[in-house]
Design a protein around this motif. Structure first.
Motif, mmCIF file in Angstrom:
data_model
loop_
_atom_site.group_PDB
_atom_site.id
_atom_site.type_symbol
_atom_site.label_atom_id
_atom_site.label_comp_id
_atom_site.label_asym_id
_atom_site.label_seq_id
_atom_site.Cartn_x
_atom_site.Cartn_y
_atom_site.Cartn_z
ATOM 1 N N SER A 4 8.867 -30.530 21.132
ATOM 2 C CA SER A 4 8.545 -30.884 19.756
ATOM 3 C C SER A 4 9.504 -30.266 18.745
ATOM 4 O O SER A 4 9.527 -30.691 17.595
ATOM 5 C CB SER A 4 7.108 -30.467 19.422
ATOM 6 O OG SER A 4 6.978 -29.062 19.474
ATOM 7 N N ALA A 5 10.283 -29.266 19.136
ATOM 8 C CA ALA A 5 11.239 -28.656 18.211
ATOM 9 C C ALA A 5 12.322 -29.679 17.880
ATOM 10 O O ALA A 5 12.928 -30.265 18.761
ATOM 11 C CB ALA A 5 11.852 -27.399 18.819
ATOM 12 N N ARG A 6 12.559 -29.881 16.588
ATOM 13 C CA ARG A 6 13.508 -30.916 16.181
ATOM 14 C C ARG A 6 14.939 -30.409 16.095
ATOM 15 O O ARG A 6 15.877 -31.187 16.033
ATOM 16 C CB ARG A 6 13.067 -31.494 14.837
ATOM 17 C CG ARG A 6 11.670 -32.082 15.024
ATOM 18 C CD ARG A 6 11.218 -33.156 14.089
ATOM 19 N NE ARG A 6 12.128 -33.711 13.177
ATOM 20 C CZ ARG A 6 12.011 -33.590 11.845
ATOM 21 N NH1 ARG A 6 11.042 -32.884 11.321
ATOM 22 N NH2 ARG A 6 12.864 -34.175 11.056
ATOM 23 N N LYS A 60 11.965 -24.798 15.307
ATOM 24 C CA LYS A 60 11.058 -25.782 14.714
ATOM 25 C C LYS A 60 11.402 -25.948 13.234
ATOM 26 O O LYS A 60 11.704 -24.978 12.537
ATOM 27 C CB LYS A 60 9.612 -25.360 14.906
ATOM 28 C CG LYS A 60 9.202 -25.414 16.386
ATOM 29 C CD LYS A 60 7.737 -25.171 16.598
ATOM 30 C CE LYS A 60 6.837 -26.220 16.032
ATOM 31 N NZ LYS A 60 6.770 -27.496 16.717
#
Length: 139
Positions: A4-6, A60
């Motif tokens: 989920s870390a962009r 994140k």
């Protein structure tokens, strides 16, 4: 694996500074962007974090603080990357701000009010800051 870390910075470990509890890990991308992370000594050992090893730094977007202009202040955040704002996507409350730093696009989530107060605009300059403890290292 999907995460989920962009913000994903791929590179090589260029420095390891061991400490009593934590070690400082520096990862440098192919374009020369340096990301500093602090991880426990045990994690550094278990992951085999040594200079020359390929690694990835994950941050994140909500952990990124955006600064504009030259405020004349110094900050304790080890990671301070200045670049060009390439996109601002406004939502109802927050905006997604994309900053190109050395060919890597870093994402930050800030309030719409902050975008206005900082005078952020596409094509403008901004600095993305985040603490070394906010960086997750993977190998």
């Amino acid at each position: 694996m999907t995460i989920s870390a962009r913000n994903v910075f791929e590179g090589s470990i260029t420095a390891v500074t061991p400490g009593a509890v934590n070690s400082e890990i520096e990862i440098t991308t192919a374009s020369g962007v340096k990301i500093v992370s602090t991880v426990t000594v045990e994690s550094a050992r278990a992951l085999g974090l040594v200079p020359g090893r390929k690694a990835v730094a994950l941050i994140k977007a909500p952990s990124v603080i955006v600064v504009s202009g030259t405020p004349g202040l110094r900050f304790s955040a080890r990671n301070q990357l200045t670049g060009t704002v390439v996109r601002i996507a406004a939502g109802a409350v927050n905006s997604d701000v994309s900053i190109d730093v050395g060919g890597n696009v870093l994402q930050a989530v800030v309030t719409n009010e902050a975008v206005t107060e900082l005078g952020l605009a596409e094509g403008g300059t901004a600095t993305a800051m985040f603490k070394a403890g906010s960086v997750i290292v993977g190998v």
